[in-house]
Design a protein around this motif. Structure first.
Motif, mmCIF file in Angstrom:
data_model
loop_
_atom_site.group_PDB
_atom_site.id
_atom_site.type_symbol
_atom_site.label_atom_id
_atom_site.label_comp_id
_atom_site.label_asym_id
_atom_site.label_seq_id
_atom_site.Cartn_x
_atom_site.Cartn_y
_atom_site.Cartn_z
ATOM 1 N N GLU A 27 0.876 -1.114 -0.016
ATOM 2 C CA GLU A 27 0.056 0.179 -0.140
ATOM 3 C C GLU A 27 0.842 1.229 0.059
ATOM 4 O O GLU A 27 2.096 1.216 0.404
ATOM 5 C CB GLU A 27 -0.846 -0.095 1.310
ATOM 6 C CG GLU A 27 -0.397 0.075 2.568
ATOM 7 C CD GLU A 27 -1.120 0.462 3.777
ATOM 8 O OE1 GLU A 27 -2.414 0.731 3.556
ATOM 9 O OE2 GLU A 27 -0.551 0.274 4.787
ATOM 10 N N ASN A 71 -6.917 -3.143 2.161
ATOM 11 C CA ASN A 71 -6.698 -1.711 2.304
ATOM 12 C C ASN A 71 -7.863 -0.904 2.375
ATOM 13 O O ASN A 71 -8.448 -0.356 0.945
ATOM 14 C CB ASN A 71 -5.633 -1.284 1.317
ATOM 15 C CG ASN A 71 -4.208 -1.570 1.722
ATOM 16 O OD1 ASN A 71 -3.856 -1.282 2.725
ATOM 17 N ND2 ASN A 71 -3.570 -2.202 0.699
ATOM 18 N N ASN A 75 -7.347 2.756 -0.283
ATOM 19 C CA ASN A 75 -7.980 1.991 -1.601
ATOM 20 C C ASN A 75 -7.936 3.199 -2.660
ATOM 21 O O ASN A 75 -8.151 3.063 -3.748
ATOM 22 C CB ASN A 75 -9.052 1.283 -1.566
ATOM 23 C CG ASN A 75 -10.267 1.912 -0.805
ATOM 24 O OD1 ASN A 75 -10.358 3.332 -0.746
ATOM 25 N ND2 ASN A 75 -11.307 1.114 -0.728
ATOM 26 N N SER A 80 -2.081 0.890 -3.901
ATOM 27 C CA SER A 80 -2.634 0.168 -2.620
ATOM 28 C C SER A 80 -3.434 -1.203 -3.013
ATOM 29 O O SER A 80 -4.625 -0.920 -3.194
ATOM 30 C CB SER A 80 -3.485 0.827 -1.622
ATOM 31 O OG SER A 80 -2.649 2.161 -1.258
ATOM 32 N N THR A 82 -5.647 -4.206 -2.926
ATOM 33 C CA THR A 82 -6.525 -4.905 -1.989
ATOM 34 C C THR A 82 -7.478 -5.882 -2.507
ATOM 35 O O THR A 82 -7.621 -5.968 -3.694
ATOM 36 C CB THR A 82 -7.538 -3.659 -1.346
ATOM 37 O OG1 THR A 82 -8.173 -4.151 -0.267
ATOM 38 C CG2 THR A 82 -8.494 -3.328 -2.357
ATOM 39 N N GLY A 216 -12.169 5.703 3.349
ATOM 40 C CA GLY A 216 -11.491 5.195 2.218
ATOM 41 C C GLY A 216 -11.637 6.094 1.161
ATOM 42 O O GLY A 216 -12.326 7.028 1.147
#
Length: 262
Positions: A27, A71, A75, A80, A82, A216
């Motif tokens: 990330e 993440n 994100n 990052s 995920t 996020g």
């Protein structure tokens, strides 16, 4: 394990060595640190635990690091990676089955990434491994996570440790700030732009800002437009390493207690 031969793995399994399994993510870590920060720090964290266990007479083995984690807050930043919770749980369970098939019986999942969903998926994988295919897997989680997840800590697939937070300031330091930056300066100086870190100002993020950051995406970028939450310029390698050593010591004690009880 990644640096060993299959025969060495078989020998380790025959000796019933516990497995230390580092669980991390890839990330963003601000404009001053690399995407692999959590992976590198988690691996070194695991190596320190292995060394301290050996110093106290317990031999162990380290599994290859797992880094396709979750993440939720980061994100919205490029780099990052995920995965879905069910994906992470499924992959971890598949990997844990491999360890069982080779003869390993006790595995400790070690993680320093604070994302709640990431920790929840790791803990769910440990639960399933215990209940569905009889492997003793322990998810090492913080006391803060326990409270948020509404777990009591005596679950047979959990070990706990305290993670320190600086409460002397109204501003938080939890991502790519002073602590992580200091650890990287000490352990991986070639993977951090120290001059850039020292030029950055504190994100001045409060608890209220954290609530928005945790949503996020664009919300997180509004709170931390440069991708760090804390003060990267406040480098103090001695304090960071001392804090890390205390975390390592707590986990080593928890591992010892677990091994003695089984």
């Amino acid at each position: 394990m990644a640096d060993m031969t299959y025969q060495q793995i078989e020998e380790a399994a025959s000796k019933n060595l516990p497995v230390l399994f580092p669980i991390a993510v890839i990330e963003e870590h601000g404009p001053h640190m690399c995407l692999g920060t959590d992976a590198y720090l988690t691996y070194n964290f695991t190596r320190d635990i292995k060394k301290d266990l050996l110093d106290s007479g317990v031999e162990s083995i380290i599994a290859p690091i797992y880094y396709w984690g979750i993440n939720a807050a980061m994100n919205g930043f490029a780099g990052s990676f995920t995965v879905r919770s069910e994906t992470m749980v499924s992959i971890l369970c598949d990997l844990l089955r491999c360890l069982k098939n080779w003869g390993f019986a006790q595995i400790f999942l070690l993680n320093v990434h604070g994302d709640f969903e990431h920790n929840l998926a790791m803990t769910e994988a440990a639960r399933r491994a215990n209940e569905e295919f009889g492997l003793r897997v322990y998810s090492a989680v913080t006391e803060f996570f326990l409270r948020k997840a509404k777990l009591h800590g005596s679950e047979p697939y959990i070990i706990t440790y305290a993670m320190e937070f600086d409460v002397s300031s109204q501003y938080l330091d939890i991502h790519a700030g002073s602590f992580e930056t200091s650890l990287m300066v000490d352990q991986f100086p070639n993977l951090i732009d120290i001059d850039k870190a020292q030029s950055l100002s504190s994100s001045r993020t409060t608890v209220e800002g954290l609530k928005t950051w945790l949503k996020g995406g664009l919300k997180a970028r509004e709170v931390t437009p440069l991708g760090y939450l804390g003060d990267p310029s406040a480098i103090d390698t001695r304090a960071a390493m001392e804090s890390k050593a205390r975390m390592v010591n707590e986990i080593v004690k928890a591992v010892h207690a677990t091994l003695r009880s089984t």
